[in-house]
Design a protein around this motif. Sequence first.
Motif, PDB file in Angstrom:
ATOM      1  N   VAL A 225      56.635  75.845 -36.856  1.00  0.00           N
ATOM      2  CA  VAL A 225      57.363  76.105 -35.943  1.00  0.00           C
ATOM      3  C   VAL A 225      58.185  77.486 -36.118  1.00  0.00           C
ATOM      4  CG1 VAL A 225      59.102  74.568 -37.037  1.00  0.00           C
ATOM      5  CG2 VAL A 225      59.365  75.057 -34.587  1.00  0.00           C
ATOM      6  N   LEU A 226      58.489  78.623 -35.161  1.00  0.00           N
ATOM      7  CA  LEU A 226      59.202  79.583 -35.544  1.00  0.00           C
ATOM      8  C   LEU A 226      60.387  79.473 -34.627  1.00  0.00           C
ATOM      9  CD1 LEU A 226      59.449  82.511 -36.367  1.00  0.00           C
ATOM     10  CD2 LEU A 226      57.761  82.994 -34.493  1.00  0.00           C
ATOM     11  N   VAL A 227      61.471  79.697 -34.977  1.00  0.00           N
ATOM     12  CA  VAL A 227      62.915  79.738 -34.159  1.00  0.00           C
ATOM     13  C   VAL A 227      63.027  81.204 -33.895  1.00  0.00           C
ATOM     14  CG1 VAL A 227      65.205  79.285 -34.317  1.00  0.00           C
ATOM     15  CG2 VAL A 227      63.830  77.864 -35.667  1.00  0.00           C
ATOM     16  N   SER A 228      63.282  81.216 -32.430  1.00  0.00           N
ATOM     17  CA  SER A 228      63.358  82.531 -31.830  1.00  0.00           C
ATOM     18  C   SER A 228      64.973  82.851 -31.653  1.00  0.00           C
ATOM     19  CB  SER A 228      62.785  82.428 -30.366  1.00  0.00           C
ATOM     20  OG  SER A 228      61.533  82.024 -30.393  1.00  0.00           O
TER      21      SER A 228
ATOM     22  N   LEU B 202      43.778  75.478 -30.408  1.00  0.00           N
ATOM     23  CA  LEU B 202      45.062  75.808 -31.056  1.00  0.00           C
ATOM     24  C   LEU B 202      46.027  75.469 -29.586  1.00  0.00           C
ATOM     25  CD1 LEU B 202      47.070  77.215 -32.728  1.00  0.00           C
ATOM     26  CD2 LEU B 202      46.392  79.446 -31.652  1.00  0.00           C
ATOM     27  N   GLU B 203      47.162  74.776 -29.853  1.00  0.00           N
ATOM     28  CA  GLU B 203      48.132  74.634 -28.967  1.00  0.00           C
ATOM     29  C   GLU B 203      49.588  75.552 -29.167  1.00  0.00           C
ATOM     30  OE1 GLU B 203      48.512  72.252 -25.675  1.00  0.00           O
ATOM     31  OE2 GLU B 203      48.710  70.678 -27.190  1.00  0.00           O
ATOM     32  N   VAL B 204      49.917  76.299 -28.478  1.00  0.00           N
ATOM     33  CA  VAL B 204      51.071  76.996 -28.534  1.00  0.00           C
ATOM     34  C   VAL B 204      52.028  76.612 -27.275  1.00  0.00           C
ATOM     35  CG1 VAL B 204      52.393  79.335 -28.842  1.00  0.00           C
ATOM     36  CG2 VAL B 204      49.742  78.952 -29.551  1.00  0.00           C
TER      37      VAL B 204
ATOM     38  N   MET C 264      72.113  76.904 -27.340  1.00  0.00           N
ATOM     39  CA  MET C 264      70.749  76.620 -26.928  1.00  0.00           C
ATOM     40  C   MET C 264      69.919  77.047 -28.159  1.00  0.00           C
ATOM     41  SD  MET C 264      68.640  75.483 -24.842  1.00  0.00           S
ATOM     42  CE  MET C 264      69.263  75.540 -22.985  1.00  0.00           C
ATOM     43  N   VAL C 265      68.987  76.154 -28.522  1.00  0.00           N
ATOM     44  CA  VAL C 265      67.879  76.966 -29.539  1.00  0.00           C
ATOM     45  C   VAL C 265      66.363  76.927 -28.875  1.00  0.00           C
ATOM     46  CG1 VAL C 265      66.406  76.169 -31.730  1.00  0.00           C
ATOM     47  CG2 VAL C 265      69.079  75.483 -31.170  1.00  0.00           C
ATOM     48  N   SER C 266      65.797  78.041 -29.168  1.00  0.00           N
ATOM     49  CA  SER C 266      64.643  78.668 -28.432  1.00  0.00           C
ATOM     50  C   SER C 266      63.646  78.703 -29.898  1.00  0.00           C
ATOM     51  CB  SER C 266      64.477  79.830 -27.767  1.00  0.00           C
ATOM     52  OG  SER C 266      65.490  79.645 -26.580  1.00  0.00           O
ATOM     53  N   PHE C 267      62.439  78.028 -29.677  1.00  0.00           N
ATOM     54  CA  PHE C 267      61.493  78.260 -30.651  1.00  0.00           C
ATOM     55  C   PHE C 267      60.211  78.011 -30.101  1.00  0.00           C
ATOM     56  CE2 PHE C 267      62.713  73.860 -29.490  1.00  0.00           C
ATOM     57  CZ  PHE C 267      61.770  72.908 -29.698  1.00  0.00           C
ATOM     58  N   THR C 268      59.081  78.363 -31.117  1.00  0.00           N
ATOM     59  CA  THR C 268      57.440  78.054 -30.574  1.00  0.00           C
ATOM     60  C   THR C 268      57.078  77.229 -31.453  1.00  0.00           C
ATOM     61  OG1 THR C 268      57.833  80.506 -29.875  1.00  0.00           O
ATOM     62  CG2 THR C 268      55.514  79.339 -30.274  1.00  0.00           C
ATOM     63  N   ILE C 269      55.972  76.427 -31.152  1.00  0.00           N
ATOM     64  CA  ILE C 269      55.352  75.510 -31.904  1.00  0.00           C
ATOM     65  C   ILE C 269      53.904  75.722 -31.874  1.00  0.00           C
ATOM     66  CG2 ILE C 269      54.940  73.056 -32.666  1.00  0.00           C
ATOM     67  CD1 ILE C 269      57.241  72.438 -31.009  1.00  0.00           C
ATOM     68  N   SER C 270      53.311  76.246 -33.110  1.00  0.00           N
ATOM     69  CA  SER C 270      51.737  76.014 -32.857  1.00  0.00           C
ATOM     70  C   SER C 270      51.089  74.828 -33.496  1.00  0.00           C
ATOM     71  CB  SER C 270      51.044  77.469 -33.648  1.00  0.00           C
ATOM     72  OG  SER C 270      51.788  78.687 -32.967  1.00  0.00           O
ATOM     73  N   VAL C 271      50.080  74.256 -32.916  1.00  0.00           N
ATOM     74  CA  VAL C 271      49.500  73.212 -33.498  1.00  0.00           C
ATOM     75  C   VAL C 271      48.006  73.228 -33.421  1.00  0.00           C
ATOM     76  CG1 VAL C 271      49.399  70.504 -33.169  1.00  0.00           C
ATOM     77  CG2 VAL C 271      51.428  71.950 -32.506  1.00  0.00           C
ATOM     78  N   THR C 272      47.363  72.703 -34.549  1.00  0.00           N
ATOM     79  CA  THR C 272      45.816  73.137 -34.577  1.00  0.00           C
ATOM     80  C   THR C 272      45.361  71.777 -35.685  1.00  0.00           C
ATOM     81  OG1 THR C 272      44.107  74.241 -35.177  1.00  0.00           O
ATOM     82  CG2 THR C 272      45.785  74.554 -36.623  1.00  0.00           C
ATOM     83  N   PRO C 273      44.566  71.039 -35.019  1.00  0.00           N
ATOM     84  CA  PRO C 273      43.701  71.051 -33.570  1.00  0.00           C
ATOM     85  C   PRO C 273      44.991  70.267 -32.761  1.00  0.00           C
ATOM     86  CG  PRO C 273      42.924  69.189 -34.841  1.00  0.00           C
ATOM     87  CD  PRO C 273      43.634  69.987 -35.825  1.00  0.00           C
ATOM     88  N   PRO C 274      45.065  70.700 -31.506  1.00  0.00           N
ATOM     89  CA  PRO C 274      45.956  70.041 -30.692  1.00  0.00           C
ATOM     90  C   PRO C 274      46.037  68.496 -30.823  1.00  0.00           C
ATOM     91  CG  PRO C 274      44.680  71.523 -29.481  1.00  0.00           C
ATOM     92  CD  PRO C 274      44.090  71.325 -30.695  1.00  0.00           C
TER      93      PRO C 274
END
Length: 186
Positions: free
Chosen positions: A133-136, A106-108, A174-184
């Motif tokens: 992707v999750l927008v903060s 998992l890559e975050v 500005m936009v802040s977000f988190t991306i999770s990728v599996t498998p990296p």
Amino acid sequence: MVCQNSDVLGERIRNRRREIGMTAQQLARAAELSPAQVSQIERGNNDPSLEALRRIARALNTPLFDLFSDRVDQPVRVIREADRMIIRSPHGGLSYSRVSPGSGQLEVLAGELEPGAASSDTLWSHPPSEECVLVSSGTLTLEVDSDTIELQAGDSAYFESLHPHRFVNNTDAMVSFTISVTPPSF
């Protein structure tokens, strides 16, 4: 592109290339770069763009961020905010910091996209993975295939990375977000 020591990065690229039995010429061809560019990157004499690193990682069949980290087997790994690896695009506008330790399944990544910026010039795909992707904060425009989806703070979207995609900030904030990728495969 701003990243860690270019000498270390170049050495890791060269080692990975040799590990899979690829010549520098083959890497250049597969990554659509000139042999001189590959040579300069491997010797640490060139600070490659994010796009060049994506092409190299794809050609080496390696997740992009694995080019920046050592493999460590520990049951728990803590990544302090001050110690996060950060990569910025050469044009500015985009930065990713690695939240996960890498070398796992998992890559975050925590991302920030400046007003008017995009994660890439065009839609692009990468080896089979699942992305979420999750927008903060702010409004992030997600382009996947021919779809354009606006995501507000708190919204998330899931897609398979084989579909050409990119992130765009069409706002003045500005936009802040988190991306999770599996498998990296980023």
